[in-house]
Design an enzyme around this catalytic site. Structure first.
Site, short mmCIF file in Angstrom:
data_model
loop_
_atom_site.label_atom_id
_atom_site.label_comp_id
_atom_site.label_asym_id
_atom_site.label_seq_id
_atom_site.Cartn_x
_atom_site.Cartn_y
_atom_site.Cartn_z
N HIS A 34 0.85 -1.20 0.00
CA HIS A 34 0.00 0.00 0.00
C HIS A 34 0.89 1.25 0.00
CE1 HIS A 34 -4.01 1.87 1.57
NE2 HIS A 34 -3.35 2.71 0.78
N HIS B 72 1.73 4.87 -1.70
CA HIS B 72 1.42 6.02 -2.54
C HIS B 72 2.76 6.56 -3.06
CE1 HIS B 72 -2.86 6.80 -1.14
NE2 HIS B 72 -2.43 5.88 -0.28
N LYS C 29 -6.81 -0.69 -8.43
CA LYS C 29 -7.20 -0.18 -7.11
C LYS C 29 -8.56 0.50 -7.23
CE LYS C 29 -7.11 1.45 -2.88
NZ LYS C 29 -6.21 2.55 -2.49
N HIS D 294 -11.00 2.91 -5.11
CA HIS D 294 -10.87 3.85 -3.99
C HIS D 294 -12.07 4.77 -3.94
CE1 HIS D 294 -9.33 7.01 -1.38
NE2 HIS D 294 -8.27 6.26 -1.11
N HIS E 172 -10.40 0.21 -1.28
CA HIS E 172 -10.69 1.14 -0.18
C HIS E 172 -12.16 1.48 -0.35
CE1 HIS E 172 -9.71 5.34 1.76
NE2 HIS E 172 -11.02 5.20 1.66
N HIS F 200 -6.57 -1.31 4.80
CA HIS F 200 -6.98 -0.78 6.12
C HIS F 200 -8.38 -1.27 6.49
CE1 HIS F 200 -8.43 2.15 3.24
NE2 HIS F 200 -7.23 2.68 3.11
N HIS G 55 -6.87 13.32 2.30
CA HIS G 55 -7.99 13.17 1.37
C HIS G 55 -8.56 14.50 0.90
CE1 HIS G 55 -8.07 8.85 1.44
NE2 HIS G 55 -7.81 8.93 2.73
N ASP H 238 0.52 2.60 3.70
CA ASP H 238 -0.27 3.76 3.27
C ASP H 238 0.62 5.00 3.27
OD1 ASP H 238 -2.43 5.18 2.35
OD2 ASP H 238 -3.75 4.71 4.02
#
Length: 571
Positions: A137, A139, A220, A222, A249, A275, A323, A363
């Site tokens: 995970h 980024h 992915k 999300h 996610h 998560h 976010h 993450d």
């Protein structure tokens, strides 16, 4: 004629042997050596006046072509999902080729690894060897993450991103052919294994499938792009066609459905849930319930691991930034608050300890810390031993071997299995790519002594370059020769889809690194997660957020002091 010495003296000379216990860093975890594959009295040790010399421990007649290894790590204790044992490890052509007893069969008994003129030696006496860690995970926001990850013991990074764009900061996605190709070219520079996740959002198959053909190893889904049932179903259709993974996610706000609707959209197909507790994102408040199903491969991200007195407080601000939320908007604040639930966070450590959650990840820079995957995994193990005592399998033993094997699996073999790369990485086994991490026991899980990629040393603790010996201060992590030039092409792997490799994409892009295909993913179940495949009934009370396992409440107390922390770091 035999010669007897005390266990203490033997350990000081050759490292621990069968029955000896090793404390891991400053935790309450003790690893007991289950087996010693070396031969007592015939130990292969390097140095002045030692064993590995011409005509003694080294065979000086055999040429490399007959199978002489390029590297041997001597008398090291291996901690792996396969066991906790002592052995010599042989590496040849970037892969582990033998695990057993090294030396010269002309002068020593029990030799199954011949040390020759072509062989380099790393002394493992008194040290611990693990497989390189795998973070699923990531980024990809800053290239500096890679050095930080290497220095923590990670050797594989899977995720998405293109740099510090808003969507990369939030969603672990490298969208579209052009961005995927650009990132694959960038990876050529780094002594790290990589895999990319494309964007799993669309109502038709073609835009997602072209990303897999462009080299992505998965998709992915999300919520920031819309984790709708349609996107989930379409992404999984593509995954089934191309044999890749889907990571998800889920929808915190329950806008497009509740956890039951997401489960219905998944429809029994294998999927990797990020998560899974929910603070990092997912159906509020009951995303955690997905971990009970056999097609769900559940992971935690490390900001909620372990549960401490600071965990809840730090999360809201962290979430707002990650976010792209506005603290002046009540709706955004409510969104953030809905994800941070003390009760489910307190249950997460226990679910990891019970083997219900199967993996840990970071993450990175998006509510997680890339350099703390290993540290926080072992901090959870320590916290759980202190609060819950030994696991049933460890009762009556001198150590914590079952718990240790459970936790080391969470960031090594299980993420490798989940993403179809376990035939290359994730464990210390013959045939695997030699991604290995060497530790001093007192620094285990915190600061590696040496990071080996594909049998080449790429990162380690070295002293002043102008020193007369390698150890003068300042000693810090420095790149080694395997991290430079064309050596990177053989010290690290870029994982790609089988479809892209068959189409000749690596050559078309001019990629020089070792290329491997992901495969064997779509038939996985949670039972394939080593030491972490439990599927009990899980429930979350919708009003109190209490988590129950087979009807019994599970929780733990927040820790105010942790091992592997201030004793090792200034900040």
């Amino acid at each position: 004629m035999s010669f007897e010495i005390s266990r203490e003296q033997y350990a000081s000379l050759y490292g621990p042997t069968t029955g000896d216990a090793i404390r891991l860093a400053d935790t309450e975890l003790f690893a007991v050596v289950e087996e010693d594959l070396t031969t007592p009295g015939e130990e292969a040790v390097f140095g002045g006046g030692k064993v590995i010399r011409d005509g003694m421990g080294q065979n000086s007649q055999l040429v490399r072509d007959v199978g002489v290894p390029d590297l041997v790590i001597t008398n090291v204790v291996v901690i792996d999902w396969t066991g906790i044992y002592k052995a010599d490890i042989a590496v040849r052509d970037a892969h582990i080729v033998a695990i057993g007893k090294a030396g010269n069969p002309h002068t020593m008994d029990g030799v199954d690894i011949v040390i020759g003129v072509a062989t380099d030696v790393i002394s493992g006496e008194g040290k611990i060897l693990t497989a390189g860690g795998i973070d699923t995970h990531v980024h990809f926001i800053s290239p500096d993450q890679i050095e930080t990850a290497l220095s923590s013991g990670l050797t594989t990074m899977i995720g998405g991103g293109t740099g510090p764009s808003e969507s990369s900061k939030a969603t672990t996605i490298t969208p579209g052919e052009w961005n995927i190709h650009t990132m694959l070219r960038s990876f050529e520079h780094w002594p790290m294994n990589f895999g990319l996740l494309g964007k799993g959002h669309g109502s038709s198959i073609s835009p997602m499938a072209e990303q897999i053909r462009a080299g992505a190893i998965g998709l992915k889904v999300h919520e920031d792009w819309g984790a709708t049932p349609s996107s989930i179903n379409t992404a999984l259709q593509v995954a089934d066609e191309y044999d890749v993974q889907v990571a998800i996610h889920t929808d915190t706000l329950n806008e497009s459905g509740f956890v039951e609707d997401t489960r219905a959209a998944i429809d029994g197909r294998v999927i990797h849930t990020f998560h899974t507790e929910g603070a990092g994102g997912g159906h509020a408040p009951d995303i955690i319930e997905l971990a009970q199903y056999p097609n769900i491969l559940p992971a935690s991200t490390n900001p909620t691991l372990p549960y401490t007195t600071n965990t809840v407080e730090e999360h809201v601000d962290m979430l707002m930034v990650a976010h792209h939320l506005n603290a002046d908007l009540p709706e955004d604040v409510a969104f953030a608050d809905s994800r941070i639930r003390q009760e489910t966070i307190a249950a997460e450590d226990v679910l990891q300890d019970m083997g219900i959650f199967s993996m840990t990840s970071s993450d990175s820079q998006a509510m997680g810390r890339v350099g703390e995957v290993l540290i926080r995994t072992w901090q959870v193990a320590d916290s759980m031993k202190r609060q819950r005592g030994p696991l049933p399998e460890d009762e009556g033993t001198a150590g914590d071997n079952h718990r240790i094997k459970r936790y080391v699996s969470k960031y090594t073999i299980n993420p490798a299995i989940a993403h179809g790369i376990a035939d290359s990485v994730g464990s210390v086994e013959v045939g695997k790519f030699a991604d290995l991490v060497l530790w001093e026991p007192q620094f285990f899980g915190v600061k590696p002594d040496l990071v080996i990629k594909g049998g080449q040393m790429v990162y380690g603790v070295v002293g002043d370059p102008n020193g007369s010996i390698p150890t003068p201060q300042p000693r810090w992590y420095r790149r080694s020769f395997g991290a430079y030039g064309q050596a990177v092409h053989t010290s690290a792997i870029t994982f790609m889809s089988e479809a892209s490799i068959r189409a000749g994409l690596p050559r078309a892009l001019g990629l020089q690194k070792t290329i491997r295909a992901v495969h064997g993913i779509r038939d996985l179940t949670k039972a394939d997660m080593r030491h972490n495949g439990e599927t009990p009934r899980l429930e979350v009370d919708p009003e109190t957020y209490e988590v129950r396992v087979d009807g019994e409440p599970v929780t733990c107390e927040p820790q105010d002091v942790l091992p592997m922390a201030q004793r090792y770091f200034l900040f």
